[in-house]
Design an enzyme around this catalytic site. Sequence first.
Site, PDB file in Angstrom:
ATOM      1  N   ILE A 143       0.860  -1.173   0.000  1.00  0.00           N
ATOM      2  CA  ILE A 143       0.000   0.000   0.000  1.00  0.00           C
ATOM      3  C   ILE A 143       0.902   1.230   0.000  1.00  0.00           C
ATOM      4  O   ILE A 143       2.063   1.165   0.395  1.00  0.00           O
ATOM      5  CB  ILE A 143      -0.969   0.014   1.200  1.00  0.00           C
ATOM      6  CG1 ILE A 143      -0.228  -0.136   2.528  1.00  0.00           C
ATOM      7  CG2 ILE A 143      -2.011  -1.072   1.048  1.00  0.00           C
ATOM      8  CD1 ILE A 143      -1.139  -0.134   3.737  1.00  0.00           C
ATOM      9  N   ASP A 144       0.377   2.339  -0.482  1.00  0.00           N
ATOM     10  CA  ASP A 144       1.180   3.547  -0.632  1.00  0.00           C
ATOM     11  C   ASP A 144       1.786   4.000   0.697  1.00  0.00           C
ATOM     12  O   ASP A 144       1.230   3.726   1.771  1.00  0.00           O
ATOM     13  CB  ASP A 144       0.322   4.685  -1.191  1.00  0.00           C
ATOM     14  CG  ASP A 144      -0.174   4.415  -2.602  1.00  0.00           C
ATOM     15  OD1 ASP A 144       0.463   3.616  -3.300  1.00  0.00           O
ATOM     16  OD2 ASP A 144      -1.200   5.004  -2.981  1.00  0.00           O
ATOM     17  N   LYS A 145       2.875   4.716   0.600  1.00  0.00           N
ATOM     18  CA  LYS A 145       3.558   5.242   1.792  1.00  0.00           C
ATOM     19  C   LYS A 145       2.585   5.954   2.722  1.00  0.00           C
ATOM     20  O   LYS A 145       2.578   5.724   3.934  1.00  0.00           O
ATOM     21  CB  LYS A 145       4.665   6.197   1.355  1.00  0.00           C
ATOM     22  CG  LYS A 145       5.312   6.974   2.499  1.00  0.00           C
ATOM     23  CD  LYS A 145       6.300   8.009   1.977  1.00  0.00           C
ATOM     24  CE  LYS A 145       6.850   8.862   3.122  1.00  0.00           C
ATOM     25  NZ  LYS A 145       7.784   9.913   2.633  1.00  0.00           N
TER      26      LYS A 145
END
Length: 366
Positions: A143-145
């Site tokens: 998942i994105d930062k």
Amino acid sequence: MSMGESIVQGAISGGGRLDRALAESCPAGAALSRERIKALIGEGRVTIDGRAVSQASMKVAAGAQFIIALPETARLDAVAQDIPLDVVYEDDHLIVVDKPAGLVVHPAAGNPDGTLVNALLHHCAGQLSGIGGVARPGIVHRIDKDTSGLLVVAKSDIAHEGLARQFADHSIERAYLALTQGIPNPPRGTLRGVIARHPTDRKRMALMPETLIKPGGDTIEGDDTGPKRGKHAVTHFRLLESLDRAALVECRLETGRTHQVRVHMASIGHALLGDPVYARSQKSQKPILAELGFARQALHAAVLGFTHPVSGETLRFASQLPADMRELLCRLGGSDADQPVSSLLSGAIGPGSKEGQPWPPPRDAC
């Protein structure tokens, strides 16, 4: 056979496309996913009846003899770092963590360390699946930062392959909670389209016309590397609560593409609050975001459900909204804790789930 290589061999049990036939014919102990087999074919590590093959789409007859040369696991370059982890579940084969916003999943250019992988190497004492390679051992999806929430990581290769199969056949249950600009109308729907790297802005993803995309296989859940390698993406969304010119929305993923929820919701005019890439600042919400110091996309991976790749047990985990999203929700007029989110969520999509099955996230009183 080279030093360190291992061999998987046998006979094709049923004819048809090579990668599919191999995935169905490999011994259970090998647990090679179709995506892994595609990569091995591309590396020239597969022979059929003594002849090297290079096309995953070629047709193969039942009874054909195959040999797959599995490479030695590459030496791990990432270093173990004592970074705190919120561990939701762990056994000998996998670990589920609740990732905070701001933590990068694996080392890459610009983030050589301080990542989830570095933390896992310390926590697991290096016992992570080697299939992901030196930079991302054990990483099956990401998942994105600046997205918070649940992530499953493989500690053993057999778990990695089993989880990869579930991601490939879309049997993983993934529900996200998002705060969006504006209120979606209609209040529910399904968003479809090919997501690929934006042709002129490498930091963005974009919906692309289907006719411009050439099919290609992902090597890891969420990889979409260019306009010629876009992937079909499906997101189901449902309005949970109308707020002050904003909304709490549930998004359930059939696929897992880079920035999928962010791109899909922006495509219908409801970008995620705080999204620095896809959202335009709204005058009514900008002061609240500034006051709270909220500078990320308001997106949380709230539910993760899957079948344990070794035991066969159905596992389902839920994560409460993080403090920054709870605070933002309250400031936008969200309901109090007496109206639990679990009563609003739609029936689950995924293994072992039942219509209306409750789950958190519980919220602090607004």
